[in-house]
Design an enzyme around this catalytic site. Structure first.
Site, short mmCIF file in Angstrom:
data_model
loop_
_atom_site.label_atom_id
_atom_site.label_comp_id
_atom_site.label_asym_id
_atom_site.label_seq_id
_atom_site.Cartn_x
_atom_site.Cartn_y
_atom_site.Cartn_z
N ASP A 193 30.86 6.39 36.90
CA ASP A 193 31.66 6.37 36.64
C ASP A 193 31.91 7.49 35.58
O ASP A 193 31.16 6.98 34.81
CB ASP A 193 31.72 4.51 36.29
CG ASP A 193 33.27 4.21 35.52
OD1 ASP A 193 34.05 4.93 34.02
OD2 ASP A 193 33.95 3.02 35.51
N HIS A 194 32.93 7.90 35.80
CA HIS A 194 32.63 9.55 35.15
C HIS A 194 32.89 9.44 33.69
O HIS A 194 32.72 9.79 32.73
CB HIS A 194 33.58 10.11 35.41
CG HIS A 194 35.29 10.22 35.05
ND1 HIS A 194 36.07 9.51 36.62
CD2 HIS A 194 35.18 11.00 34.20
CE1 HIS A 194 36.71 9.54 35.56
NE2 HIS A 194 37.11 10.82 34.28
N LYS A 198 30.92 10.86 29.62
CA LYS A 198 31.81 11.08 28.63
C LYS A 198 31.20 10.90 27.33
O LYS A 198 30.61 10.49 26.95
CB LYS A 198 32.90 10.37 28.76
CG LYS A 198 34.62 10.92 29.35
CD LYS A 198 35.84 10.06 29.33
CE LYS A 198 36.75 10.65 30.64
NZ LYS A 198 37.66 11.76 30.95
N GLU A 232 48.44 9.03 31.43
CA GLU A 232 48.22 10.46 31.77
C GLU A 232 49.27 10.96 31.95
O GLU A 232 50.97 10.32 32.11
CB GLU A 232 47.39 10.24 33.33
CG GLU A 232 46.15 9.67 33.11
CD GLU A 232 45.73 9.81 34.28
OE1 GLU A 232 44.98 11.20 34.90
OE2 GLU A 232 45.66 9.11 35.37
N HIS A 256 37.08 2.42 34.58
CA HIS A 256 36.91 2.71 33.65
C HIS A 256 36.86 2.19 31.98
O HIS A 256 35.81 2.24 31.20
CB HIS A 256 37.65 4.60 33.33
CG HIS A 256 37.81 5.15 34.51
ND1 HIS A 256 35.97 4.94 35.22
CD2 HIS A 256 38.38 6.28 35.39
CE1 HIS A 256 36.66 6.53 36.60
NE2 HIS A 256 38.36 7.06 36.08
C1 BG6 Z 1 39.93 9.09 37.91
C2 BG6 Z 1 41.33 8.62 38.87
O1 BG6 Z 1 39.09 8.34 38.41
O2 BG6 Z 1 40.32 9.33 36.48
C3 BG6 Z 1 42.34 9.08 38.36
O3 BG6 Z 1 41.12 7.90 40.00
C4 BG6 Z 1 42.73 9.52 37.05
O4 BG6 Z 1 43.67 9.08 38.64
C5 BG6 Z 1 41.07 9.45 36.26
O5 BG6 Z 1 43.46 10.37 36.75
C6 BG6 Z 1 40.87 10.43 35.14
O6 BG6 Z 1 40.30 10.69 34.50
P1 BG6 Z 1 40.33 11.42 33.28
O7 BG6 Z 1 38.75 12.28 32.64
O8 BG6 Z 1 41.15 12.76 33.49
O9 BG6 Z 1 40.79 10.57 32.45
#
Ligand code: BG6
Length: 513
Positions: A193-194, A198, A232, A256
């Site tokens: 889960d990126h 962060k 976004e 997330h």
């Molecule tokens: C991804 C989603 O996991 O996270 C995208 O699939 C989204 O739709 C993105 O744009 C947002 O990540 P960050 O790091 O740009 O906030």
């Protein structure tokens, strides 16, 4: 990082191979390969290390390396400009094997290819398999790895990194777990889960647990409400097909933002290790108060963007996007109010919102503190009291504290001011990309920042009834909002107290309305 660097220099980190399935896809081009290149530049990769890109396209190593170079110029141009000579050596550690995920024989060949490379380069059989492929392929690829014996740990460790979404629902997540567990044990599975990678999300724990003054306030007694916004500026771009089956709830909230919420709301772990931290975050997710099917409209607002304008430019509506059903009911915006039913947070509302095609890109957590017990300066206020702790994930990562202060001069007039810390002010200000951190963690076998099975299940358990209600009850509205606005006005209705509203994000960031 320093400790790790020392270990790497001493050769204490295992030699290993990273195999990326779906290497010709967007994630790999935009994030994975640039992150690995950055780690290479920073000298943070193990001494014996190679990447094998696996994709269905037929091409040889040289063609692959040229493609990587082209993509790197597109998505990591700053790195390429600063370190052109590094890329020349980096590309020698990236290889390519054409693999059709549905063909078992291709996995036999992949095994032979990998074994001959590792023998030639004297690399042990420690393998990471990164599944950067559509979720329905996870099971197929995992199964093939097992069938050809690439899962066994007799000759070295094996780890699988699985991208989100992990399942589409609670049942499918459980099923996926069962399927992966047929060939891999839990310690081998890394659910990425990126957001957890962060730097600024990890800093929430340090801010809370390394300081004496935040934690005493961090509870229902002093906190009035918590807001989490992930806005976004972009729409779904060319991911319409994927987004149709996902929507904002599955794309952003289930993983997330609920993970971020868990880090904000967790209790301090007794020790700072992987299990203790994950034990605490999972407790938060398990304490989420379920939203009953008949309450979904009260607590959750869903929206979809329509045509709009930014600086005179027309922004397409979601239903006009490529690969999107012209009658699509998929949500591109979600706002919800939820509660964490435990001692620390009982009755404190958490408001979460996320959407695409909003006026600005910002991810921020706002902790609203309760007012002082007695309002001595009520009459003298130039505005409403806004005691807030703001944890900014991006852009301009940092922490701000908004508080009240006397306006200099006669009398006791009061105004809001803030103390603002920006990461960019630090000497060591480069914030590593989330994928750099997470890849590195997997390489050294640290799963702290990866989601555990029980956490994934707990968040599906919370989200499932909402998704089911949306699917089954056509009376629950999908509100339309013009692109480049803050989503449907109904999202403001989540605040019971009509004087409250979402924090205005355009006050700090440039919104091109
Ligand atoms: C991804 C989603 O996991 O996270 C995208 O699939 C989204 O739709 C993105 O744009 C947002 O990540 P960050 O790091 O740009 O906030």
């Amino acid at each position: 990082m320093e400790e790790l660097r020392k270990k790497l220099v001493k050769g204490q980190v295992d030699g290993q191979v990273l195999m990326i399935f779906g290497v010709n896809g967007d994630l790999s081009k935009r994030k994975l390969l640039p992150s690995i290149f950055q780690l290479y530049i920073d000298d943070l990769l193990p001494k014996k290390f190679i990447v094998i890109g696996c994709g269905s396209d037929k091409k040889d190593e040289n063609a692959f390396r040229e493609d990587v170079e082209e993509n790197m110029k597109l998505f990591a141009d700053d790195l390429m400009e600063k370190h052109p000579e590094k890329f020349d050596t980096f590309k020698k550690i990236i290889y390519y094997k054409s693999v059709r995920n549905r063909e078992k024989e291709d996995f036999d060949q992949l095994k032979n290819y990998t074994y001959s490379l590792t023998q030639k380069l004297n690399i042990p059989h420690n393998f990471i398999y990164y599944f950067s492929i559509p979720p329905f392929m996870y099971e197929i690829v995992a199964n093939h790895l097992v069938v050809v014996g690439l899962n066994t740990e007799d000759d070295g460790w094996k780890r699988v990194i699985v991208e989100k979404p992990f399942g589409y629902s609670l049942d499918s997540a459980i099923e996926l777990d069962e399927k992966l567990h047929k060939g891999f044990r839990e310690h081998q599975i890394y659910r990425i889960d990126h957001y957890l990678g962060k730097e600024t999300v990890q800093n929430i724990m340090v801010t809370r647990f390394a300081n004496g003054f935040f934690e005493p306030l961090w509870n229902r007694r002093y906190i009035d409400r918590v807001e989490i916004t992930a806005a976004e500026k972009i729409g779904v771009e060319d991911r319409g097909g994927y987004f149709e089956s996902s929507g904002t709830m599955r794309d952003m909230i289930q993983n997330h933002l609920l993970q971020v919420l868990a880090v904000i709301a967790m209790d301090p772990p007794a020790v700072f290790d992987s299990d203790s931290i994950r034990n605490e975050t999972v407790k938060v997710l398990q304490a989420l108060r379920p939203i009953q099917p008949n309450e979904v409209s009260k607590y959750v607002v869903r929206g979809q963007y329509t045509e709009g304008k930014r600086r005179g430019e027309v922004l397409r509506g979601y239903r006009e996007e490529k690969d999107v059903d012209p009658n699509s009911m998929t949500e591109t915006f979600v706002a919800l109010k939820l509660f964490v039913d435990n001692w620390r947070w009982s009755d404190v509302p958490f408001y979460i919102r996320s959407g695409k095609n909003l006026p600005v890109r910002v991810t921020e957590i706002v902790i609203h503190l309760k007012p002082a017990p007695l309002q001595l300066f009520k009459e003298k206020l130039s505005n409403q009291i806004t005691n807030m702790i703001i944890l900014r994930i991006h852009p301009d990562a940092g922490i701000a504290i908004d508080f009240e202060m006397k306006i200099p001069g006669a009398g006791y007039n009061v105004q809001s001011v803030n103390m603002d810390f920006h990461y960019s002010d630090l000497e060591q200000s480069k914030i590593p990309d989330a994928y750099e951190r997470l890849l590195l963690d997997c390489m050294v076998g640290d799963s702290t920042l990866y989601a555990r099975a029980d956490a994934v299940r707990a968040s599906w358990k919370f989200v499932d009834p909402i998704l089911n209600a949306w699917r089954e009850n056509p009376k629950i509205p999908l509100y339309m909002y013009p692109s480049n606005t803050w989503g449907p006005a109904e999202a403001d209705g989540l605040f019971e107290n009509k004087d409250l509203q979402w924090k205005d994000q355009c006050d700090k960031f440039f919104c091109e309305i």
